[in-house]
Design a protein around this motif. Structure first.
Motif, mmCIF file in Angstrom:
data_model
loop_
_atom_site.group_PDB
_atom_site.id
_atom_site.type_symbol
_atom_site.label_atom_id
_atom_site.label_comp_id
_atom_site.label_asym_id
_atom_site.label_seq_id
_atom_site.Cartn_x
_atom_site.Cartn_y
_atom_site.Cartn_z
ATOM 1 N N ASP A 131 0.808 -0.956 -0.048
ATOM 2 C CA ASP A 131 -0.032 0.024 -0.054
ATOM 3 C C ASP A 131 0.680 1.091 -0.109
ATOM 4 O O ASP A 131 0.364 2.396 0.169
ATOM 5 N N GLU A 205 -7.270 -3.897 9.785
ATOM 6 C CA GLU A 205 -7.096 -3.125 8.400
ATOM 7 C C GLU A 205 -7.084 -4.314 7.073
ATOM 8 O O GLU A 205 -7.091 -5.438 7.386
ATOM 9 N N GLU A 206 -7.233 -3.514 6.125
ATOM 10 C CA GLU A 206 -7.491 -4.265 4.879
ATOM 11 C C GLU A 206 -6.563 -5.305 4.585
ATOM 12 O O GLU A 206 -6.664 -6.466 4.167
ATOM 13 N N GLN A 207 -5.229 -4.958 4.935
ATOM 14 C CA GLN A 207 -4.123 -6.097 4.783
ATOM 15 C C GLN A 207 -4.327 -7.417 5.720
ATOM 16 O O GLN A 207 -3.941 -8.356 5.065
ATOM 17 N N GLY A 209 -7.050 -8.865 6.366
ATOM 18 C CA GLY A 209 -7.976 -9.824 5.431
ATOM 19 C C GLY A 209 -9.050 -10.510 6.596
ATOM 20 O O GLY A 209 -9.720 -11.473 6.243
ATOM 21 N N LYS A 211 -12.140 -9.577 6.977
ATOM 22 C CA LYS A 211 -13.696 -9.602 6.296
ATOM 23 C C LYS A 211 -14.111 -10.850 5.647
ATOM 24 O O LYS A 211 -14.921 -11.551 5.602
ATOM 25 N N TYR A 212 -12.636 -11.685 5.235
ATOM 26 C CA TYR A 212 -12.626 -13.084 4.663
ATOM 27 C C TYR A 212 -13.081 -14.178 5.737
ATOM 28 O O TYR A 212 -13.629 -14.963 5.435
ATOM 29 N N GLN A 237 -10.843 -0.653 9.932
ATOM 30 C CA GLN A 237 -11.900 -1.196 9.558
ATOM 31 C C GLN A 237 -12.913 -1.816 10.515
ATOM 32 O O GLN A 237 -13.638 -2.541 10.250
ATOM 33 N N ASN A 240 -16.376 -1.269 9.633
ATOM 34 C CA ASN A 240 -16.967 -1.968 8.443
ATOM 35 C C ASN A 240 -16.993 -3.348 8.859
ATOM 36 O O ASN A 240 -17.999 -4.020 8.550
ATOM 37 N N SER A 277 -4.571 -12.822 6.316
ATOM 38 C CA SER A 277 -3.783 -11.627 5.837
ATOM 39 C C SER A 277 -3.650 -11.824 4.280
ATOM 40 O O SER A 277 -3.442 -12.952 3.656
ATOM 41 N N LYS A 320 -8.071 -14.188 0.052
ATOM 42 C CA LYS A 320 -9.083 -13.832 -0.285
ATOM 43 C C LYS A 320 -10.198 -14.664 -0.580
ATOM 44 O O LYS A 320 -11.445 -14.753 -1.117
#
Length: 377
Positions: A131, A205-207, A209, A211-212, A237, A240, A277, A320
């Motif tokens: 990023d 954080e998005e890094q 992962g 949410k998966y 996050q 979210n 991650s 992912k």
């Protein structure tokens, strides 16, 4: 390129090492640095820590150990005030080594060390920074020209720093992170495969992962309705992830817990540890989970695959891919003997290769080599 001052008038003096980074908040890089400094031989080394902006929650550990922690204000993005203060301190106090960490510390710490003509400049690269923008990469490349050595926490980080950031590979040395294994070690394998606690510890954080993993829970609870997921950490996050949990009607299955210094307590109650991650530098918490004799499911990504050997020290899932992640977790729940075998292998590997004593000795060796080279000039 480097012009040194007459720093070493007394050859019996302690080696003065100054560390520079941002706030010492909960995080893998910060945890590694605190452990390193606490375990250096204080008869040989005299460490001091400079935190930019604020001390952070982990700073008290160093203070309690007798290590001086200094806060340097950073009032704006340009940070010229920070640079001026650091440079002045370095000129006055004449450290022999500056060792910087993370982008904010790497940038202002190395610039100040250059201006103060500090004899040795070291940096540790803790992550694969997908990023980072081209401006940050350019700054890192330029500063690497004035850095004596850059330590990478994994081979993957070294490869990335060389190939993506353009840093000379000969300047980069891999020193794997190590943990205080005695703090986390467990000898008895406890595994509740009917109503398991699945934990994931890390920045939100998005890094990372998460949410998966939340989505994977929709599949897991179909077979194991008593399963619970603990997401432990703070970050951008959080809202979210909470909204995703509510949308998927997982309020009773997923719990978001704040970051805590007592990772051991979380791991003691954990049945399966998951690291979903998208990229990692190494993953301190992964080492801690393995030391605690926990079966692990992690993303099949660079750096992580230097620790988790699929079907030997854990299970790897495609990043992912929530369905693959769910299937790997379910596989462990359906096969407790496999879970125990992987956890046992993982713990053995950590004890042999990723312990704090080994990491500290490797950094101490680099400090001593630098000191000896300086005295021989």
């Amino acid at each position: 390129m480097f012009i040194t001052r007459p720093y070493l008038k007394n050859m019996n003096q302690k080696i003065k090492i100054y560390y520079v980074l941002g706030p010492l908040n909960y995080g893998g890089a910060e945890r590694m640095l605190v452990d390193l400094i606490k375990n250096l031989d204080k008869k040989i080394f005299l460490p001091k820590v400079f935190c930019l902006r604020e001390k952070g929650t982990l700073a008290q550990e160093l203070i309690n150990s007798g290590i001086e922690v200094v806060v340097i204000p950073k009032k704006n993005k340009l940070g010229f005030d920070t640079l001026k203060i650091l440079t002045k301190i370095f000129k006055q106090e004449k450290p022999i080594i500056i060792h910087t960490h993370l982008f904010i510390g790497d940038t202002w710490g190395r610039l100040a060390a250059i201006f103060a003509r500090v004899p040795t400049i070291f940096s540790t690269e803790h992550n694969i920074n997908h990023d980072e923008n081209i401006f940050k990469r350019l700054i890192k490349l330029i500063l690497s020209l004035f850095t004596h050595k850059i330590f990478a926490v994994s081979q993957a980080v070294k490869d990335y720093s060389h190939k993506k950031d353009g840093i000379n590979a000969q300047k980069i040395k891999v020193i794997y992170n190590g943990i205080d294994t005695a703090k986390f070690i467990q000898t008895e394998f406890n595994f509740n495969h009917k109503n398991p606690i699945i934990s994931c510890i890390g920045r939100l954080e998005e890094q990372k992962g998460q949410k998966y993993l939340i989505l994977a829970m929709t599949e897991i609870i179909k077979k194991y309705p008593g399963a619970r997921l603990w997401l432990v950490g703070n970050g951008s996050q959080q809202k979210n992830l909470k909204a995703q949990t509510d949308k998927l009607n997982l309020k009773n299955s997923v719990e978001l817990l704040p970051a805590t210094p007592d990772v051991k307590a979380i791991l003691q109650k954990t049945d399966i540890f998951v690291l979903p991650s998208l990229w990692e530098g190494l993953g301190i918490v992964l080492l801690e989970a393995l030391a605690a004799l926990k079966p692990v499911v992690a993303s099949r990504i660079a750096a992580v695959d230097e620790i988790i050997i699929d079907n030997q020290t854990g299970l790897l899932a495609e990043p992912k891919n929530s369905l693959d992640l769910a299937n790997k977790i379910i596989c462990l729940l359906e096969n407790p003997n496999l879970a125990k075998e992987l956890a046992t292998n993982g713990q053995k590997m950590i004890l042999e290769n990723f312990n704090l004593k080994k990491m500290t000795s490797l950094y101490a060796k680099e400090y001593l080599i630098s000191y000896e080279n300086l005295t021989n000039k």
